[in-house]
Design a protein around this motif. Sequence first.
Motif, PDB file in Angstrom:
ATOM      1  N   LYS A  40       0.929  -1.269  -0.122  1.00  0.00           N
ATOM      2  CA  LYS A  40       0.052  -0.136  -0.019  1.00  0.00           C
ATOM      3  C   LYS A  40       0.882   1.137  -0.071  1.00  0.00           C
ATOM      4  O   LYS A  40       0.654   2.428  -0.825  1.00  0.00           O
ATOM      5  N   SER A  41       1.989   1.441   0.808  1.00  0.00           N
ATOM      6  CA  SER A  41       2.982   2.409   0.841  1.00  0.00           C
ATOM      7  C   SER A  41       3.583   2.568  -0.562  1.00  0.00           C
ATOM      8  O   SER A  41       3.675   3.783  -1.189  1.00  0.00           O
ATOM      9  N   ARG A  89       0.959   4.311  -2.868  1.00  0.00           N
ATOM     10  CA  ARG A  89       0.835   5.554  -2.724  1.00  0.00           C
ATOM     11  C   ARG A  89       1.797   6.373  -3.255  1.00  0.00           C
ATOM     12  O   ARG A  89       1.709   7.532  -3.859  1.00  0.00           O
ATOM     13  N   ALA A 143       1.256   6.462  -6.879  1.00  0.00           N
ATOM     14  CA  ALA A 143       0.102   7.474  -7.136  1.00  0.00           C
ATOM     15  C   ALA A 143       0.647   8.789  -7.196  1.00  0.00           C
ATOM     16  O   ALA A 143       0.333   9.933  -8.200  1.00  0.00           O
ATOM     17  N   ALA A 181       0.665  12.512  -1.398  1.00  0.00           N
ATOM     18  CA  ALA A 181       1.106  11.496  -0.603  1.00  0.00           C
ATOM     19  C   ALA A 181       0.627  11.289   0.883  1.00  0.00           C
ATOM     20  O   ALA A 181      -0.072  10.473   1.079  1.00  0.00           O
ATOM     21  N   ILE A 241      -3.177  11.313   1.130  1.00  0.00           N
ATOM     22  CA  ILE A 241      -3.693  10.112   0.878  1.00  0.00           C
ATOM     23  C   ILE A 241      -3.509   9.005   1.989  1.00  0.00           C
ATOM     24  O   ILE A 241      -4.439   8.258   2.207  1.00  0.00           O
ATOM     25  N   LYS A 242      -2.351   9.154   2.805  1.00  0.00           N
ATOM     26  CA  LYS A 242      -2.303   8.331   3.741  1.00  0.00           C
ATOM     27  C   LYS A 242      -3.182   8.517   4.961  1.00  0.00           C
ATOM     28  O   LYS A 242      -3.802   7.802   5.575  1.00  0.00           O
ATOM     29  N   ASP A 253      -6.640   7.322   4.494  1.00  0.00           N
ATOM     30  CA  ASP A 253      -7.015   6.059   4.337  1.00  0.00           C
ATOM     31  C   ASP A 253      -7.545   5.317   5.622  1.00  0.00           C
ATOM     32  O   ASP A 253      -7.102   5.546   6.892  1.00  0.00           O
ATOM     33  N   ASP A 255      -5.909   2.459   7.756  1.00  0.00           N
ATOM     34  CA  ASP A 255      -4.580   2.989   8.451  1.00  0.00           C
ATOM     35  C   ASP A 255      -4.752   3.566   9.886  1.00  0.00           C
ATOM     36  O   ASP A 255      -5.127   4.654  10.160  1.00  0.00           O
TER      37      ASP A 255
END
Length: 64
Positions: free
Chosen positions: A12-13, A16, A19, A46, A49-50, A53, A56
């Motif tokens: 996932k990291s 991201r 992206a 970035a 986005i994190k 989530d 997370d």
Amino acid sequence: MKLSKKTKAALKSYLRAVAASGITVGLAIAGDVRPEYSVLLGAVIAPIIKALDPKDTDLGVNAE
């Protein structure tokens, strides 16, 4: 193929980061934005986005 939680988190990291890089390149090329601004925007995207989530739990909307 079964993935461990650690492998899923790493994947996932990585996605991201891909992206954010794609947004940066897209803005620089297609958006006709100065490269400095597109790099700044990519650097901001970035972490956003994190943070958004919902799965997370380390950081973001569901952080403990």
